[in-house]
Design an enzyme around this catalytic site. Structure first.
Site, PDB file in Angstrom:
ATOM      1  CG  ASP A  58      76.081   1.360  20.470  1.00  0.00           C
ATOM      2  OD1 ASP A  58      76.782   1.675  21.038  1.00  0.00           O
ATOM      3  OD2 ASP A  58      74.789   1.360  20.963  1.00  0.00           O
ATOM      4  CG  HIS A  73      67.980   0.208  19.615  1.00  0.00           C
ATOM      5  ND1 HIS A  73      68.017   0.501  20.868  1.00  0.00           N
ATOM      6  CD2 HIS A  73      69.271  -0.412  19.338  1.00  0.00           C
ATOM      7  CE1 HIS A  73      69.137   0.172  21.404  1.00  0.00           C
ATOM      8  NE2 HIS A  73      69.669  -0.373  20.416  1.00  0.00           N
ATOM      9  NE  ARG A 103      74.228  -6.877  28.119  1.00  0.00           N
ATOM     10  CZ  ARG A 103      74.125  -5.930  27.519  1.00  0.00           C
ATOM     11  NH1 ARG A 103      73.086  -5.892  26.289  1.00  0.00           N
ATOM     12  NH2 ARG A 103      74.522  -4.710  27.940  1.00  0.00           N
ATOM     13  CG  ASP A 149      71.165  -3.504  24.459  1.00  0.00           C
ATOM     14  OD1 ASP A 149      71.990  -3.623  25.136  1.00  0.00           O
ATOM     15  OD2 ASP A 149      70.519  -2.903  23.756  1.00  0.00           O
ATOM     16  CD  GLU A 188      72.020  -3.072  29.276  1.00  0.00           C
ATOM     17  OE1 GLU A 188      73.086  -1.978  29.544  1.00  0.00           O
ATOM     18  OE2 GLU A 188      71.278  -2.743  28.322  1.00  0.00           O
ATOM     19  CG  HIS A 190      79.963  -3.635  26.601  1.00  0.00           C
ATOM     20  ND1 HIS A 190      79.121  -4.363  27.607  1.00  0.00           N
ATOM     21  CD2 HIS A 190      79.209  -3.101  25.702  1.00  0.00           C
ATOM     22  CE1 HIS A 190      77.896  -4.060  27.366  1.00  0.00           C
ATOM     23  NE2 HIS A 190      77.883  -3.197  26.088  1.00  0.00           N
TER      24      HIS A 190
HETATM   25  C1  GLC Z   1      73.234  -1.199  26.111  1.00  0.00           C
HETATM   26  C2  GLC Z   1      74.610  -1.883  25.771  1.00  0.00           C
HETATM   27  C3  GLC Z   1      75.444  -0.637  25.262  1.00  0.00           C
HETATM   28  C4  GLC Z   1      74.509  -0.058  23.829  1.00  0.00           C
HETATM   29  C5  GLC Z   1      73.069   0.279  24.333  1.00  0.00           C
HETATM   30  C6  GLC Z   1      72.317   0.210  23.130  1.00  0.00           C
HETATM   31  O1  GLC Z   1      73.267  -0.432  27.053  1.00  0.00           O
HETATM   32  O2  GLC Z   1      75.327  -2.263  26.843  1.00  0.00           O
HETATM   33  O3  GLC Z   1      76.762  -0.899  24.927  1.00  0.00           O
HETATM   34  O4  GLC Z   1      75.148   1.117  23.431  1.00  0.00           O
HETATM   35  O5  GLC Z   1      72.503  -0.753  24.958  1.00  0.00           O
HETATM   36  O6  GLC Z   1      72.081  -0.594  22.289  1.00  0.00           O
END
Ligand code: GLC
Length: 647
Positions: free
Chosen positions: A143, A186, A284, A286, A328, A397
């Protein structure tokens, strides 16, 4: 009868921990205790919002210990940085703050390679660099690095932790702060915690959400959305090793952590300080919205998330106060402000948060040549705490999810689902008259929803114009890109320039040849930096030169305007022309009025938008020309973006 002894405050706990290791009189220990006095109540409040005593008491004490050991490991240069940042707590809010976002490998090959391009970043005025996931991921599909197998090691092909420290030092010397991702919802199925769980260790099994059968997962599924309905449907994955269903919100190899386990909280407090001590300035956070699970809900934005963030941030403030957090949380306006803090939490959680809504609404306005929905969405945002900042952006991204509220749409006379479907059609280049060349991502057959991939240049029409070999069309597409980026740079907060946008890089279809990427078209807008193309930024008459100069100019102008400090809000002003957006930033140093024409036609709007500037002599900062005023109306060229102030 025994009298209740009051619980020791965090400062007392910190002092005791220092004493135990014989460091209570060491250099800076006084300041550490002072910070524990200042931010200890935050740590306490955060934990107690989530855990009950006596677990809460024990956890606060453990976190105080972690803060002390993190501080003891902190290099002197970073302690000096802490002191400087404490003297300038708004260091990330100023108009001179400009962000750049890139994959380390795609931008520089390795971490060392990134440092060879610091001059390029400086040319753009960058003061904040977000390097996409660079910690050791699992092998194979991961990912884009968001499946971390080791938080204390760097991805092998990028270098080592020592290289990360050297890069941070080099960036700091160039006046650039470093942001990296902290994936806290995760871990990879191959992370040692998950491996221990798979070996049958109960201690680590408790780090995750594992269910013996489908009963509980089935109940949760009733209210859970799907993030990747296409390649990872459902939110649980059967795992033979643990003989159970594991919570996996994202891909099946990304195991959601159980944040109601205090051990998980301590692990991440420790990791936070470990990364801060390598020289990272901003984490950041996530997918932070997903941290806490609650039956009967979508298990996003639960209040516990904010308690946990508050506590983690307090640990960081005590031990490594120059570190800031960026949330995020790609969620609606009413929810996203909670990540910067509402009520008692105001200014006590993340320092930065992505302004997803602004991004989506800019794309919507460009497609419809209509800003009414954008205005409606922005009006709904409560003011954010004055000590925080938005991270504004046009592309990143990820795909663009059409986060458009049905009520907002209805209030401007549109139908939400139909408008979202239109945007997908438009940006996929299928709608009649579309200028875009994007691709749909995660088409959800059940709901009809889909999201959008594509680079900024391809989405604004540059790809189409180049294909057509039409210079006028190209000029129009570049003006559209300028208009969009001017909104991003002018909104206040940290504008994030996404690698390649400064050179108008088009979609990259190379990902189709890479097995680990081929099923995920987000890779079409994650190109490798073509440095030969970047070199053309200095050849006048090239598209690259034009676009690079344009972006750089936006940064230069922004830096010169105190009214762009993030402490004040951007407020929309009625223009009585749906193709024209006006925004005012009221600031003690002087107001700034921004006017944008989101269409390819000439437009007019009432001079009333000038507000307090109305009877003043005006200066225009972006293009240098104050728009003509005719019959009490501002006359605006196609895709005009003007920033007006009193001379
Ligand atoms: C955030 C990231 C994304 C990723 C997701 C799971 O949204 O920007 O790219 O797939 O987290 O980690």
């Amino acid at each position: 009868m025994t009298a209740l002894t009051p619980l020791p405050g965090v400062d007392t706990l910190v002092e005791a921990a220092l004493r135990r290791v014989g460091a209570v009189t060491s250099d800076g220990a006084d300041d550490l205790v002072a910070r524990a006095r200042r931010w200890g109540p935050d740590l306490d409040a955060g934990i107690r919002a989530v855990f009950e005593p006596p677990r809460a008491d024990a956890l606060v004490a453990r976190l105080a210990e972690i803060a002390v050991s993190g501080w003891l490991d902190r290099p002197q240069a970073l302690r000096d940085r802490d002191r400087d940042r404490l003297l300038t707590p708004d260091w990330f809010q100023g108009p001179d703050t400009l962000g750049y976002v890139a994959y380390a490998d795609r931008f520089g090959g390795t971490l060392d390679g990134v440092s060879t391009h610091i001059d390029y970043l400086r040319e753009l005025g960058t003061t904040y660099l977000h390097l996409m996931p660079l910690l050791a991921p699992r092998d194979g599909a991961n990912d884009g690095g968001y499946a971390v197998a080791d938080y204390r090691a760097v991805r092998r092909d990028l270098g080592t932790m020592a290289d990360l420290e050297s890069l941070a030092t080099a960036l700091h010397a160039a006046g650039i702060a470093l942001t990296i991702d902290l994936v806290l919802n995760h871990v990879a199925r191959e992370h040692p915690w998950a491996e221990a769980a798979r070996r049958g260790e109960q201690h680590y099994r408790d780090y995750f959400h594992v269910f013996p059968d489908r009963t509980v997962p089935g109940e949760f599924e009733r209210t859970l959305p799907e993030v990747f309905p296409d390649f990872a449907p459902g939110n649980f994955t059967w795992d033979d090793d643990v003989a159970g269903w594991v919570w996996t919100t994202f891909n099946d190899y990304q195991w959601d952590l159980n944040w109601s386990n205090p051990d998980v909280v301590c692990e991440f407090a420790d990791i936070t300080l470990f990364l801060a001590n390598r020289g990272v300035d901003c984490l950041r956070l996530d997918a932070i919205a997903f941290l806490w699970k609650r039956l009967g809900t979508d298990s996003q934005n639960q209040p516990e998330v904010h308690g946990l963030t508050r506590a983690l941030r307090a640990v960081a403030r005590i031990a490594a106060p120059s570190l800031v957090f960026k949330a995020e949380a790609i969620v609606g306006p009413a929810q996203v402000v909670h990540y910067l803090g509402v009520g008692d939490y105001a200014g006590h959680v993340s320092d930065l948060a992505y302004h997803n809504s602004l991004m989506v609404q800019i794309w919507s306005a460009l497609a419809t040549r209509d800003v009414r929905l954008l205005v409606r969405a922005l009006e709904k945002f409560p003011p954010k705490p004055t000590t925080t900042a938005w991270a504004t952006y046009l592309r990143c991204h990820d795909d663009i999810g059409w986060a458009i509220d049905d009520t907002d749409a209805w209030q401007v006379g549109w139908n939400g689902p139909a408008h979202r479907a239109f945007l997908s059609e438009w940006y996929a280049g299928r709608a009649p008259g579309s200028f875009a060349r994007g691709a749909e991502f995660q088409v959800n057959e059940a709901t009809g929803d889909s999201r959008m991939s594509g680079s900024a240049a391809s989405l604004v029409g540059i790809e189409q114009a180049l294909e057509a070999g039409d210079a006028a069309l190209l000029a129009r597409a570049v003006a559209r890109l300028h208009c969009a980026y001017a909104m991003v740079y002018g909104f206040g907060g940290i504008p994030l320039l996404y690698m390649g946008d400064e050179l108008a890089l088009l979609n990259d279809t190379g990902y189709l040849d890479e097995p680990a990427h081929a099923d995920d078209n987000r890779w079409m807008h994650r190109p490798r930096m073509p440095w030969d193309v970047a070199a053309m930024r200095h050849d006048s008459d090239t598209l690259e030169c034009r676009v690079f100069a344009m972006v750089r100019h936006l940064g230069d102008v922004r830096r010169s305007l105190p009214s762009l400090h993030a402490a004040v809000e951007s407020v929309t002003v009625e223009t009585s022309n749906p193709a024209v957006l006006a925004v005012v930033r009221r600031h003690a140093a002087g107001d700034l009025v921004q006017v944008y024409n989101v269409s390819e036609d000439w437009q007019r709007c009432d001079v009333g938008v000038l507000g307090s500037l109305r009877d003043r002599e005006l200066v225009e900062h972006l293009v240098g020309d104050v728009p003509r005023i005719e019959d009490w109306q501002l006359v605006l060229a196609p895709y005009a973006a003007v920033w007006l102030a009193a001379r």
